[in-house]
Motif scaffolding. Structure first.
Motif, PDB file in Angstrom:
ATOM      1  N   VAL A 241       0.836  -1.198   0.000  1.00  0.00           N
ATOM      2  CA  VAL A 241       0.000   0.000   0.000  1.00  0.00           C
ATOM      3  C   VAL A 241       0.871   1.248   0.000  1.00  0.00           C
ATOM      4  CG1 VAL A 241      -1.657   1.314   1.389  1.00  0.00           C
ATOM      5  CG2 VAL A 241      -1.967  -1.127   1.070  1.00  0.00           C
ATOM      6  N   LEU A 242       1.956   1.227   0.758  1.00  0.00           N
ATOM      7  CA  LEU A 242       2.868   2.370   0.770  1.00  0.00           C
ATOM      8  C   LEU A 242       3.514   2.563  -0.596  1.00  0.00           C
ATOM      9  CD1 LEU A 242       4.548   1.955   4.253  1.00  0.00           C
ATOM     10  CD2 LEU A 242       2.865   3.669   3.567  1.00  0.00           C
ATOM     11  N   TRP A 243       3.859   1.471  -1.258  1.00  0.00           N
ATOM     12  CA  TRP A 243       4.439   1.564  -2.600  1.00  0.00           C
ATOM     13  C   TRP A 243       3.444   2.167  -3.579  1.00  0.00           C
ATOM     14  CZ3 TRP A 243       8.903   1.795  -4.819  1.00  0.00           C
ATOM     15  CH2 TRP A 243       8.995   1.664  -6.199  1.00  0.00           C
ATOM     16  N   ARG A 244       2.187   1.722  -3.516  1.00  0.00           N
ATOM     17  CA  ARG A 244       1.156   2.292  -4.388  1.00  0.00           C
ATOM     18  C   ARG A 244       0.997   3.788  -4.137  1.00  0.00           C
ATOM     19  NH1 ARG A 244      -3.223  -1.884  -2.910  1.00  0.00           N
ATOM     20  NH2 ARG A 244      -2.307  -3.746  -3.804  1.00  0.00           N
ATOM     21  N   GLY A 245       0.987   4.179  -2.866  1.00  0.00           N
ATOM     22  CA  GLY A 245       0.869   5.593  -2.522  1.00  0.00           C
ATOM     23  C   GLY A 245       2.053   6.396  -3.013  1.00  0.00           C
ATOM     24  N   TRP A 246       3.255   5.830  -2.862  1.00  0.00           N
ATOM     25  CA  TRP A 246       4.463   6.506  -3.330  1.00  0.00           C
ATOM     26  C   TRP A 246       4.428   6.695  -4.844  1.00  0.00           C
ATOM     27  CZ3 TRP A 246       8.135   9.464  -1.633  1.00  0.00           C
ATOM     28  CH2 TRP A 246       9.263   9.682  -2.419  1.00  0.00           C
ATOM     29  N   MET A 247       4.004   5.672  -5.576  1.00  0.00           N
ATOM     30  CA  MET A 247       3.934   5.765  -7.031  1.00  0.00           C
ATOM     31  C   MET A 247       2.887   6.779  -7.466  1.00  0.00           C
ATOM     32  SD  MET A 247       6.440   4.026  -7.944  1.00  0.00           S
ATOM     33  CE  MET A 247       6.230   4.539  -9.613  1.00  0.00           C
ATOM     34  N   TRP A 248       1.750   6.838  -6.770  1.00  0.00           N
ATOM     35  CA  TRP A 248       0.718   7.818  -7.092  1.00  0.00           C
ATOM     36  C   TRP A 248       1.265   9.228  -6.892  1.00  0.00           C
ATOM     37  CZ3 TRP A 248      -1.914  11.895  -5.151  1.00  0.00           C
ATOM     38  CH2 TRP A 248      -3.103  12.254  -5.795  1.00  0.00           C
ATOM     39  N   LEU A 249       1.960   9.444  -5.772  1.00  0.00           N
ATOM     40  CA  LEU A 249       2.542  10.756  -5.480  1.00  0.00           C
ATOM     41  C   LEU A 249       3.602  11.111  -6.513  1.00  0.00           C
ATOM     42  CD1 LEU A 249       2.790  13.184  -3.577  1.00  0.00           C
ATOM     43  CD2 LEU A 249       4.450  11.844  -2.267  1.00  0.00           C
ATOM     44  N   TYR A 250       4.478  10.179  -6.826  1.00  0.00           N
ATOM     45  CA  TYR A 250       5.554  10.412  -7.789  1.00  0.00           C
ATOM     46  C   TYR A 250       4.989  10.786  -9.163  1.00  0.00           C
ATOM     47  CZ  TYR A 250       9.493   9.466 -10.869  1.00  0.00           C
ATOM     48  OH  TYR A 250      10.459   9.576 -11.824  1.00  0.00           O
ATOM     49  N   GLU A 251       4.001  10.012  -9.618  1.00  0.00           N
ATOM     50  CA  GLU A 251       3.418  10.281 -10.928  1.00  0.00           C
ATOM     51  C   GLU A 251       2.680  11.614 -10.951  1.00  0.00           C
ATOM     52  OE1 GLU A 251       1.111   6.774 -11.536  1.00  0.00           O
ATOM     53  OE2 GLU A 251       2.875   5.564 -12.037  1.00  0.00           O
ATOM     54  N   SER A 252       2.059  11.990  -9.852  1.00  0.00           N
ATOM     55  CA  SER A 252       1.374  13.284  -9.778  1.00  0.00           C
ATOM     56  C   SER A 252       2.373  14.430  -9.877  1.00  0.00           C
ATOM     57  CB  SER A 252       0.585  13.397  -8.475  1.00  0.00           C
ATOM     58  OG  SER A 252      -0.412  12.413  -8.419  1.00  0.00           O
ATOM     59  N   VAL A 253       3.494  14.293  -9.193  1.00  0.00           N
ATOM     60  CA  VAL A 253       4.526  15.334  -9.246  1.00  0.00           C
ATOM     61  C   VAL A 253       5.122  15.414 -10.647  1.00  0.00           C
ATOM     62  CG1 VAL A 253       6.813  15.976  -8.388  1.00  0.00           C
ATOM     63  CG2 VAL A 253       5.048  15.236  -6.792  1.00  0.00           C
ATOM     64  N   GLU A 254       5.383  14.267 -11.252  1.00  0.00           N
ATOM     65  CA  GLU A 254       5.917  14.251 -12.615  1.00  0.00           C
ATOM     66  C   GLU A 254       4.949  14.908 -13.595  1.00  0.00           C
ATOM     67  OE1 GLU A 254       8.919  13.150 -14.052  1.00  0.00           O
ATOM     68  OE2 GLU A 254       9.530  13.273 -11.961  1.00  0.00           O
ATOM     69  N   MET A 255       3.666  14.661 -13.441  1.00  0.00           N
ATOM     70  CA  MET A 255       2.664  15.269 -14.319  1.00  0.00           C
ATOM     71  C   MET A 255       2.636  16.780 -14.121  1.00  0.00           C
ATOM     72  SD  MET A 255       0.443  15.091 -16.676  1.00  0.00           S
ATOM     73  CE  MET A 255       0.085  13.383 -16.870  1.00  0.00           C
ATOM     74  N   ARG A 256       2.710  17.220 -12.886  1.00  0.00           N
ATOM     75  CA  ARG A 256       2.709  18.663 -12.607  1.00  0.00           C
ATOM     76  C   ARG A 256       3.926  19.331 -13.252  1.00  0.00           C
ATOM     77  NH1 ARG A 256      -0.284  22.855  -9.852  1.00  0.00           N
ATOM     78  NH2 ARG A 256       1.247  24.497  -9.622  1.00  0.00           N
ATOM     79  N   VAL A 257       5.079  18.713 -13.143  1.00  0.00           N
ATOM     80  CA  VAL A 257       6.296  19.255 -13.749  1.00  0.00           C
ATOM     81  C   VAL A 257       6.151  19.306 -15.265  1.00  0.00           C
ATOM     82  CG1 VAL A 257       8.752  18.825 -14.147  1.00  0.00           C
ATOM     83  CG2 VAL A 257       7.807  18.604 -11.852  1.00  0.00           C
ATOM     84  N   ALA A 258       5.622  18.252 -15.860  1.00  0.00           N
ATOM     85  CA  ALA A 258       5.449  18.228 -17.309  1.00  0.00           C
ATOM     86  C   ALA A 258       4.484  19.322 -17.766  1.00  0.00           C
ATOM     87  CB  ALA A 258       4.934  16.857 -17.757  1.00  0.00           C
ATOM     88  N   LEU A 259       3.413  19.538 -17.022  1.00  0.00           N
ATOM     89  CA  LEU A 259       2.464  20.588 -17.369  1.00  0.00           C
ATOM     90  C   LEU A 259       3.083  21.976 -17.216  1.00  0.00           C
ATOM     91  CD1 LEU A 259      -0.793  19.156 -15.772  1.00  0.00           C
ATOM     92  CD2 LEU A 259      -0.250  19.311 -18.199  1.00  0.00           C
TER      93      LEU A 259
END
Length: 69
Positions: free
Chosen positions: A42-60
């Motif tokens: 569950v922590l890994w899933r949460g970490w990946m969700w957070l990481y992908e959200s930050v990456e998307m924000r940077v790309a935008l």
């Protein structure tokens, strides 16, 4: 603060337990009374969700669709 127009500093940082539970919530942990602490998966899933959200924000931001900040 007036010179840089920065926001005031945030409150105290969360404790380690609070941070782990926040990450667990992102990964799907419900945090009910009898659930215990979030597990590794569950922590890994949460970490990946957070990481992908930050990456998307940077790309935008790089594309100019979202203002920096």
């Amino acid at each position: 603060m007036r010179v840089t127009k920065a926001l005031p500093p945030p409150g105290p940082p969360p404790t380690l337990r609070e941070a782990v539970r926040m990450l667990g919530r992102l990964g799907g942990h419900l945090g009910r009374k009898g659930d215990g602490e979030p597990g590794v998966t569950v922590l890994w899933r949460g970490w990946m969700w957070l990481y992908e959200s930050v990456e998307m924000r940077v790309a935008l931001q790089v594309a100019g669709w979202v203002p920096p900040g």
